[in-house]
Write a protein that holds these residues in place. Structure first.
Motif, short mmCIF file in Angstrom:
data_model
loop_
_atom_site.label_atom_id
_atom_site.label_comp_id
_atom_site.label_asym_id
_atom_site.label_seq_id
_atom_site.Cartn_x
_atom_site.Cartn_y
_atom_site.Cartn_z
N LEU A 146 -48.37 26.49 29.26
CA LEU A 146 -49.62 27.20 29.53
C LEU A 146 -50.05 28.12 28.39
CD1 LEU A 146 -48.97 27.85 33.31
CD2 LEU A 146 -50.47 26.12 32.29
N TRP A 148 -49.50 30.57 24.63
CA TRP A 148 -48.84 31.81 24.19
C TRP A 148 -49.21 33.02 25.04
CZ3 TRP A 148 -51.80 35.96 22.32
CH2 TRP A 148 -53.14 35.69 22.09
N LEU A 149 -50.45 33.09 25.50
CA LEU A 149 -50.89 34.31 26.19
C LEU A 149 -50.42 34.34 27.64
CD1 LEU A 149 -52.60 36.90 25.81
CD2 LEU A 149 -54.59 35.58 26.59
N LEU A 150 -50.39 33.19 28.28
CA LEU A 150 -50.16 33.14 29.73
C LEU A 150 -48.82 32.53 30.12
CD1 LEU A 150 -53.72 31.98 30.83
CD2 LEU A 150 -52.82 34.31 30.66
N VAL B 164 -51.12 38.94 34.89
CA VAL B 164 -51.59 37.56 34.82
C VAL B 164 -50.43 36.59 34.59
CG1 VAL B 164 -53.93 38.20 34.11
CG2 VAL B 164 -52.25 37.67 32.36
N VAL B 209 -56.18 29.42 34.14
CA VAL B 209 -55.75 29.42 32.73
C VAL B 209 -56.96 29.31 31.81
CG1 VAL B 209 -54.53 28.05 30.99
CG2 VAL B 209 -53.42 28.59 33.17
N LEU B 212 -58.90 32.61 31.81
CA LEU B 212 -58.23 33.71 31.11
C LEU B 212 -58.23 33.51 29.60
CD1 LEU B 212 -55.32 34.15 33.65
CD2 LEU B 212 -57.12 35.82 33.19
N TYR B 213 -58.11 32.26 29.13
CA TYR B 213 -58.16 32.02 27.68
C TYR B 213 -59.57 32.21 27.12
CZ TYR B 213 -53.36 30.64 26.81
OH TYR B 213 -52.00 30.67 26.64
N PRO B 217 -57.93 38.66 24.27
CA PRO B 217 -56.65 39.08 24.85
C PRO B 217 -56.68 40.49 25.43
CG PRO B 217 -56.26 37.90 22.81
CD PRO B 217 -57.76 38.00 22.96
N LEU B 220 -57.33 41.52 29.06
CA LEU B 220 -56.35 41.41 30.15
C LEU B 220 -56.06 42.79 30.75
CD1 LEU B 220 -53.71 38.77 28.97
CD2 LEU B 220 -55.88 38.43 30.15
#
Lengths: 335, 335
Positions: A146, A148-150, B164, B209, B212-213, B217, B220
């Motif tokens: 999913l 790098w961020l999530l 998240v 996903v 959020l992307y 960043p 968040l």
């Protein structure tokens, strides 16, 4: 092209490099070609298409054949679903590719590099991390992957991010001392020193912060090796990061365990293929959950892309053919 | 302007909004003006200058004065060191500001909103997190404030990122179940459901996903409140996140504890000013280390910017003047 000879092209399309192999109906790998990053999401469809065309061109040239001698091209590739896949297909045609193109999941290509079994498990931990069960030769239940961020728990990015935060936090006097701080400064080419800026934070810390923010976040994956080196030397902070990565990867793999699937486990990606401690921890945890199959470690998905290309042509490699594919591909790599 | 009247402008420049206050030599706040984000690093020098000019213009208008009636403008601001500060100064002149501009640290402005004492401690935990000791009315030893990727331990971003990841990991079947998953989907406007995509991951997970992307960043941080709500309702995962944030902030604050400094501790930023559980945990840990001073919670740095502006003009507010500043500013806010 010799009359009646059937040729296939398998391509392992990666975010760092792209590898194409030309294979005949007997499983002989005839030519290997390597080019740059081919992932359509990160490289864009045109650059991805150029990389794929360059790799298959080099593979055909190495085989003294032509690309259009192949029945089709099977690409083991991530991020080619939906619109990016359509755009890539258009860009491949624009780049001169005339044979049919079939996309398969890159994780399945990795699995088929290590195993022919219809049922099993695949896990890759490189910059990212993903696992899946395999049923009937297809990916069944995917976990993580999913980003790098999530997600990507336990991946190279996940480890590298912890390395830099632990190093920076230690330099800032908030987190425990660790050899990762000196290792990070060394990697960044910054001289350690006692110079402080106006508010008491060291000049080296500020320089490291500036250098790290100039990277794309995903490039923090490049600092993961610092954790492995420091852990081997006994640094407690690094040991904790590496252990936690193994636990995170094990959790992801547990998520795909299915009672009916007892085939092999294929592991790939730099974190699993080059770090036996991490791979060992993940495998031990999987066995604790009841897994009893074989474990195979692979370095990339090239062989699997060739397997998928043969299957697409109606040829199902047996273990003898698989061994021939493996040895002829290894000879091409060594050439 | 009445002859002999000396007027100052204090501006609290933030990453979300900018607040300017016009104050006279007796500590009477005469006018308040609010505008958009003024941080030169995130907003750029032109937009930052526009925001500052708009805020001081509104403050002057509210005071029935002119901006140039003020001796100077003191901006409590982050990220105005070096080149960004020079560019902002040029942009302020280009935007028509003619009075001298002095930059002070935003954290010092926050401290001075809560305390006049020359020595003490300041900590802000909003989107980011930073702490400092204060000696002789100046920031002394700073800790953290190193941004979302490398630091800001315990901040709103730090909490929101964990929210998240915990929610996504639970939806992916890798991490423990938590009410944060349903709360996240609700916040994103995604219907929960049993639909699965081709590899067994739920459609809702994939939609979350993707959503959020599509954010930056740092956005968040906006999901941090989900942790506080779920923790109050007893969700174990959320309780753990909130507790860990308190511990991380306490570590940062411990880093600035100095034996000779026993003045007050001023806490600001949404995580500390709106979450008494977190603030209480941080203060208790600081007292365990020997801190025995008063604790003041402030909501922003506007009052402190006015204090710094008066000091820059050679006027050192005593507690009586500080109380006048506080009550007259509160009246302007309520107006």
């Amino acid at each position: 092209m010799r009359r009646g000879e059937r040729i296939q092209l398998g391509v392992d399309v990666g975010g760092t490099s792209t590898r194409a192999v030309m294979v005949d109906a007997a499983g002989r790998c005839l030519g290997l070609g390597v080019s740059s990053a081919g992932n359509p999401t990160s490289a864009g469809p045109e650059r991805a298409a150029d990389a794929i065309v360059a790799a298959v061109g080099a593979a055909a040239a190495a085989a003294s054949r032509d690309v259009k001698d192949a029945d089709r091209l099977v690409a083991a590739i991530a991020g080619a679903g939906g619109t990016p896949g359509v755009r890539l297909r258009e860009a491949l045609v624009a780049a001169g590719l005339t044979i049919p193109v079939v996309y398969r999941a890159d994780l399945l290509g990795m699995y088929c590099s290590g195993a022919l079994a219809a049922d099993g498990y695949a896990m890759v931990a490189g910059t990212g991390a993903v696992a899946s069960s395999v049923r009937g030769g297809e990916l069944a239940a995917l976990r993580d992957g999913l980003g790098w961020l999530l997600g990507d728990d336990g991946s190279g990015y996940w480890i590298g991010r912890r390395v830099v935060r632990a190093a920076i936090g230690a330099m800032d006097g908030r987190l425990p001392e660790t050899s990762l701080a000196a290792a990070l400064l060394d990697r960044l080419g910054i001289a350690a020193g006692d110079d402080v800026t106006e508010y008491g934070q060291s000049r080296a810390l500020r320089q490291a912060v500036d250098a790290l923010y100039s990277l794309r976040p995903v490039e923090l994956a490049g600092f993961a090796p610092l954790a492995f080196d420091a852990a081997r030397a006994g640094d407690e902070v690094a040991v904790h990061i590496v252990e936690a990565a193994g636990e995170a990867l094990a959790r992801t793999l547990h998520g795909v365990l299915e009672p009916g699937v007892d085939g092999p486990l294929v592991l790939g990606g730099s974190v699993l293929s080059r770090q036996p401690d991490v791979a060992g921890r993940v495998v031990a945890a999987f066995r604790d959950r009841g897994f009893a199959g074989d474990v195979v470690i692979v370095t990339d998905g090239t062989l699997g892309a060739a397997v998928l290309a043969l299957r697409e042509a109606g040829i199902d490699p047996d273990s003898e053919m698989f061994e021939r594919m493996r040895t002829t591909l290894a000879a091409l790599r060594d050439a």
